[in-house]
Design a protein around this motif. Structure first.
Motif, PDB file in Angstrom:
ATOM      1  N   LEU A   1     -72.464   1.259 -22.338  1.00  0.00           N
ATOM      2  CA  LEU A   1     -73.165   1.560 -21.092  1.00  0.00           C
ATOM      3  C   LEU A   1     -72.901   0.520 -20.019  1.00  0.00           C
ATOM      4  O   LEU A   1     -73.190   0.745 -18.854  1.00  0.00           O
ATOM      5  CB  LEU A   1     -74.663   1.686 -21.360  1.00  0.00           C
ATOM      6  CG  LEU A   1     -74.998   2.789 -22.368  1.00  0.00           C
ATOM      7  CD1 LEU A   1     -76.479   2.832 -22.662  1.00  0.00           C
ATOM      8  CD2 LEU A   1     -74.529   4.148 -21.871  1.00  0.00           C
ATOM      9  N   SER A   2     -72.325  -0.614 -20.405  1.00  0.00           N
ATOM     10  CA  SER A   2     -72.100  -1.655 -19.396  1.00  0.00           C
ATOM     11  C   SER A   2     -70.772  -1.492 -18.675  1.00  0.00           C
ATOM     12  O   SER A   2     -70.470  -2.199 -17.741  1.00  0.00           O
ATOM     13  CB  SER A   2     -72.158  -3.041 -20.052  1.00  0.00           C
ATOM     14  OG  SER A   2     -71.121  -3.148 -20.998  1.00  0.00           O
ATOM     15  N   ARG A   3     -69.962  -0.515 -19.117  1.00  0.00           N
ATOM     16  CA  ARG A   3     -68.679  -0.317 -18.423  1.00  0.00           C
ATOM     17  C   ARG A   3     -68.893   0.138 -16.992  1.00  0.00           C
ATOM     18  O   ARG A   3     -69.752   0.984 -16.729  1.00  0.00           O
ATOM     19  CB  ARG A   3     -67.811   0.707 -19.168  1.00  0.00           C
ATOM     20  CG  ARG A   3     -66.891   0.055 -20.178  1.00  0.00           C
ATOM     21  CD  ARG A   3     -65.985   1.064 -20.827  1.00  0.00           C
ATOM     22  NE  ARG A   3     -65.075   1.710 -19.879  1.00  0.00           N
ATOM     23  CZ  ARG A   3     -63.892   2.197 -20.222  1.00  0.00           C
ATOM     24  NH1 ARG A   3     -63.453   2.090 -21.448  1.00  0.00           N
ATOM     25  NH2 ARG A   3     -63.138   2.786 -19.328  1.00  0.00           N
ATOM     26  N   ALA A   4     -68.123  -0.417 -16.092  1.00  0.00           N
ATOM     27  CA  ALA A   4     -68.388  -0.191 -14.668  1.00  0.00           C
ATOM     28  C   ALA A   4     -67.893   1.176 -14.186  1.00  0.00           C
ATOM     29  O   ALA A   4     -68.485   1.769 -13.293  1.00  0.00           O
ATOM     30  CB  ALA A   4     -67.742  -1.286 -13.848  1.00  0.00           C
ATOM     31  N   ASP A   5     -66.836   1.710 -14.768  1.00  0.00           N
ATOM     32  CA  ASP A   5     -66.267   2.949 -14.236  1.00  0.00           C
ATOM     33  C   ASP A   5     -67.120   4.159 -14.588  1.00  0.00           C
ATOM     34  O   ASP A   5     -67.475   4.382 -15.726  1.00  0.00           O
ATOM     35  CB  ASP A   5     -64.833   3.154 -14.742  1.00  0.00           C
ATOM     36  CG  ASP A   5     -64.753   3.128 -16.246  1.00  0.00           C
ATOM     37  OD1 ASP A   5     -65.729   2.675 -16.871  1.00  0.00           O
ATOM     38  OD2 ASP A   5     -63.746   3.573 -16.803  1.00  0.00           O
ATOM     39  N   ALA A   6     -67.464   4.915 -13.566  1.00  0.00           N
ATOM     40  CA  ALA A   6     -68.255   6.117 -13.802  1.00  0.00           C
ATOM     41  C   ALA A   6     -67.311   7.267 -14.083  1.00  0.00           C
ATOM     42  O   ALA A   6     -66.981   8.057 -13.208  1.00  0.00           O
ATOM     43  CB  ALA A   6     -69.127   6.416 -12.599  1.00  0.00           C
ATOM     44  N   SER A   7     -66.825   7.350 -15.310  1.00  0.00           N
ATOM     45  CA  SER A   7     -66.003   8.495 -15.710  1.00  0.00           C
ATOM     46  C   SER A   7     -66.229   8.711 -17.196  1.00  0.00           C
ATOM     47  O   SER A   7     -66.874   7.890 -17.858  1.00  0.00           O
ATOM     48  CB  SER A   7     -64.513   8.217 -15.458  1.00  0.00           C
ATOM     49  OG  SER A   7     -63.969   7.462 -16.522  1.00  0.00           O
ATOM     50  N   LEU A   8     -65.693   9.811 -17.709  1.00  0.00           N
ATOM     51  CA  LEU A   8     -65.906  10.080 -19.134  1.00  0.00           C
ATOM     52  C   LEU A   8     -65.220   9.040 -20.016  1.00  0.00           C
ATOM     53  O   LEU A   8     -65.550   8.891 -21.193  1.00  0.00           O
ATOM     54  CB  LEU A   8     -65.473  11.499 -19.488  1.00  0.00           C
ATOM     55  CG  LEU A   8     -64.007  11.912 -19.315  1.00  0.00           C
ATOM     56  CD1 LEU A   8     -63.145  11.494 -20.489  1.00  0.00           C
ATOM     57  CD2 LEU A   8     -63.943  13.437 -19.179  1.00  0.00           C
ATOM     58  N   TRP A   9     -64.281   8.286 -19.441  1.00  0.00           N
ATOM     59  CA  TRP A   9     -63.568   7.288 -20.233  1.00  0.00           C
ATOM     60  C   TRP A   9     -64.437   6.081 -20.556  1.00  0.00           C
ATOM     61  O   TRP A   9     -64.048   5.225 -21.357  1.00  0.00           O
ATOM     62  CB  TRP A   9     -62.266   6.885 -19.543  1.00  0.00           C
ATOM     63  CG  TRP A   9     -61.366   8.081 -19.360  1.00  0.00           C
ATOM     64  CD1 TRP A   9     -61.096   8.736 -18.201  1.00  0.00           C
ATOM     65  CD2 TRP A   9     -60.673   8.794 -20.400  1.00  0.00           C
ATOM     66  NE1 TRP A   9     -60.276   9.816 -18.438  1.00  0.00           N
ATOM     67  CE2 TRP A   9     -59.995   9.874 -19.781  1.00  0.00           C
ATOM     68  CE3 TRP A   9     -60.560   8.637 -21.784  1.00  0.00           C
ATOM     69  CZ2 TRP A   9     -59.219  10.780 -20.499  1.00  0.00           C
ATOM     70  CZ3 TRP A   9     -59.775   9.540 -22.496  1.00  0.00           C
ATOM     71  CH2 TRP A   9     -59.119  10.590 -21.859  1.00  0.00           C
ATOM     72  N   SER A  10     -65.625   5.998 -19.960  1.00  0.00           N
ATOM     73  CA  SER A  10     -66.588   4.971 -20.382  1.00  0.00           C
ATOM     74  C   SER A  10     -66.894   5.107 -21.866  1.00  0.00           C
ATOM     75  O   SER A  10     -67.274   4.154 -22.522  1.00  0.00           O
ATOM     76  CB  SER A  10     -67.930   5.129 -19.658  1.00  0.00           C
ATOM     77  OG  SER A  10     -67.768   5.175 -18.291  1.00  0.00           O
ATOM     78  N   PHE A  11     -66.752   6.347 -22.354  1.00  0.00           N
ATOM     79  CA  PHE A  11     -67.167   6.618 -23.730  1.00  0.00           C
ATOM     80  C   PHE A  11     -65.984   6.635 -24.699  1.00  0.00           C
ATOM     81  O   PHE A  11     -66.058   7.217 -25.778  1.00  0.00           O
ATOM     82  CB  PHE A  11     -67.963   7.933 -23.768  1.00  0.00           C
ATOM     83  CG  PHE A  11     -69.146   7.898 -22.853  1.00  0.00           C
ATOM     84  CD1 PHE A  11     -70.308   7.245 -23.241  1.00  0.00           C
ATOM     85  CD2 PHE A  11     -69.084   8.442 -21.579  1.00  0.00           C
ATOM     86  CE1 PHE A  11     -71.396   7.158 -22.388  1.00  0.00           C
ATOM     87  CE2 PHE A  11     -70.170   8.369 -20.724  1.00  0.00           C
ATOM     88  CZ  PHE A  11     -71.327   7.721 -21.128  1.00  0.00           C
TER      89      PHE A  11
END
Ligand SMILES: *Cc1c(COP(=O)(O)O)cnc(C)c1O
Ligand SMILES: [Zn+2]
Length: 422
Positions: free
Chosen positions: A51-61
């Motif tokens: 959840l701390s990843r900055a990019d708001a895309s599905l690749w956060s997961f």
């Protein structure tokens, strides 16, 4: 870490290794669930790492996906997902609900939910070195595959029914896909695509056939989880820790049944990891004229009987849903249900969402139409927190939108004429 360990058939439970199989179960044609190494993921990650990843895309997961993110600079493929959630305050009041939100999937790069599936399938295609990716589509899956493919220079071929809305066909052509319009239904295009991919060795993205589409679609469940963790915490701050409130209810429209199955898979992944204590209730919405999954659900069976589909909502117009069994289970196993809506109700929902600043295509508005019905019949109560997914942008089907409104008047360019009109 290799977290993708194989597939499990949703019908007979047989497990397969990642290299053993490409599409469905050879024994019974069942849809395959992708199996991840949940212990390895749990040992390596905490929810906060993701959840701390900055990019708001599905690749956060990415840690929860069976593919690697394609390398290179940010392209539309890299930007799929990460869609916003916002409150529908006035519509909530109208429906007598205390908490109503909308997750707007029309903000995806090609303007529909399908980008999630296509981004992940194109990533898979790159990994296995597929030269050509092909799909059958009522329009959105094709536009998404064409767009995600164009973004990374992948060749794509789309089979769509010739009746597909013009804007969707325009998208296919603009993205440079090879477009083949079939003089038949979506189901005809579907079967033809499988024959052609077998004949020519193309990699087939077909919904409810390729196991990776649900893996892409499950990322919406991850984002709902991420959003709900915050919304829920704020709620507890407001009302106190011991508030025993009903679970979140999610409304989604259903055609082939792959979005609802993907959402369910995403929630189950999180639950298995111990990161989501309570799986939301999932309510599927079908059009009266294309309701075979709903029929099975309410008939308490997993046998899907095809219909001769007819609805204004082209994206959910399906004779034989290709992911029907998992779609029935998504509602059943989460305490949800299926609701059917008429074309008139869908058209009214387009106008009502429009009044809240949201422009949905018919299949996107269908989810809201289902909520209107569910609220009226008590399927959701005033205290139930509710999230509606708008799965596609209204600009994709302007002809349908124009049925939801009165025509604008045309006047002479004089103040006199304005006065007369007012
Ligand atoms: C594809 C689609 C749906 C339904 O998804 P299925 O996986 O076929 O059930 C709903 N809304 C829109 C806008 C779509 O494009
Ligand atoms: Zn099987």
């Amino acid at each position: 870490m290799n977290k993708f360990v194989g597939y499990r058939c949703s019908l007979c439970g047989t497990e397969y290794s990642p290299t053993e199989i490409t599409y469905t179960c050879p024994k019974d044609d069942g849809n395959l669930d992708v199996v991840l190494d949940y212990d390895a993921i749990k040992n390596k990650y905490e929810p906060e790492d993701i959840l701390s990843r900055a990019d708001a895309s599905l690749w956060s997961f990415l840690p929860l996906l069976p593919v690697a993110e394609p390398e290179g600079e940010a392209t539309p493929l890299h930007l799929a997902g990460g869609t916003p959630v916002f409150k529908l305050t006035r519509l909530a009041e109208k429906l007598g609900l205390q908490n109503l939100w909308l997750k707007d999937e029309s903000r995806n790069p090609t303007a529909s939910f399908k980008d999630r599936a296509s981004a992940v399938v194109v990533a898979r295609a790159r990994e296995i070195g597929a030269e050509v990716v092909v799909t059958a589509s009522t329009g959105n899956a094709g536009a998404a595959l064409a767009g995600m493919s164009a973004a990374v220079g992948q060749k794509s071929i789309i089979f769509a029914p010739r009746s597909a809305p013009q804007a969707k066909v325009a998208q296919l052509l603009i993205f440079g896909a090879k477009v083949i319009l079939v003089d038949g239904t979506y189901d005809d295009a579907f079967d033809l695509t499988i024959q052609a991919s077998n004949e020519f060795g193309w990699y087939c993205r077909n919904t409810g056939y390729n196991p990776f589409t649900a893996e892409g679609k499950k990322t919406a469940a991850f984002e709902i989880w991420e959003w709900w963790r915050d919304a829920h915490a704020r709620w507890h701050d407001e009302f106190g820790e011991d508030l025993d409130h009903p679970p979140l209810t999610v409304f989604v429209s259903v055609g082939d049944g792959n979005i609802i199955s993907g959402l369910h898979k995403g929630f189950k992944d999180l639950h298995q990891l111990g990161w989501l204590p309570r799986i939301p209730r999932i309510v599927g919405v079908q059009a009266d004229g294309s309701a075979s999954i709903s029929n099975a659900f309410h008939g308490n069976t997993e046998t899907i009987t095809p219909v001769s589909a007819r609805t204004i909502a082209d994206s959910i117009s399906v004779d034989l849903p290709r992911d029907g069994v998992r779609a029935v289970r998504a509602a059943k196993e989460t305490g949800g249900t299926y609701v059917n809506v008429s074309d008139e109700e869908i058209i009214r929902a387009i106008a009502e969402l429009g009044g809240a600043g949201v422009f949905a295509e018919p299949a996107g508005a269908a989810a809201y139409a289902g909520l209107v019905k569910a609220a009226a019949s008590g399927v959701v109560g005033s205290e139930d927190p509710v999230l509606v997914l708008n799965t596609g942008n209204g600009l994709k089907d302007v002809r349908a939108a124009m049925q939801a409104v009165a025509e604008a008047p045309i006047i002479e360019p004089t103040l006199e004429a304005v006065k007369k009109l007012l």
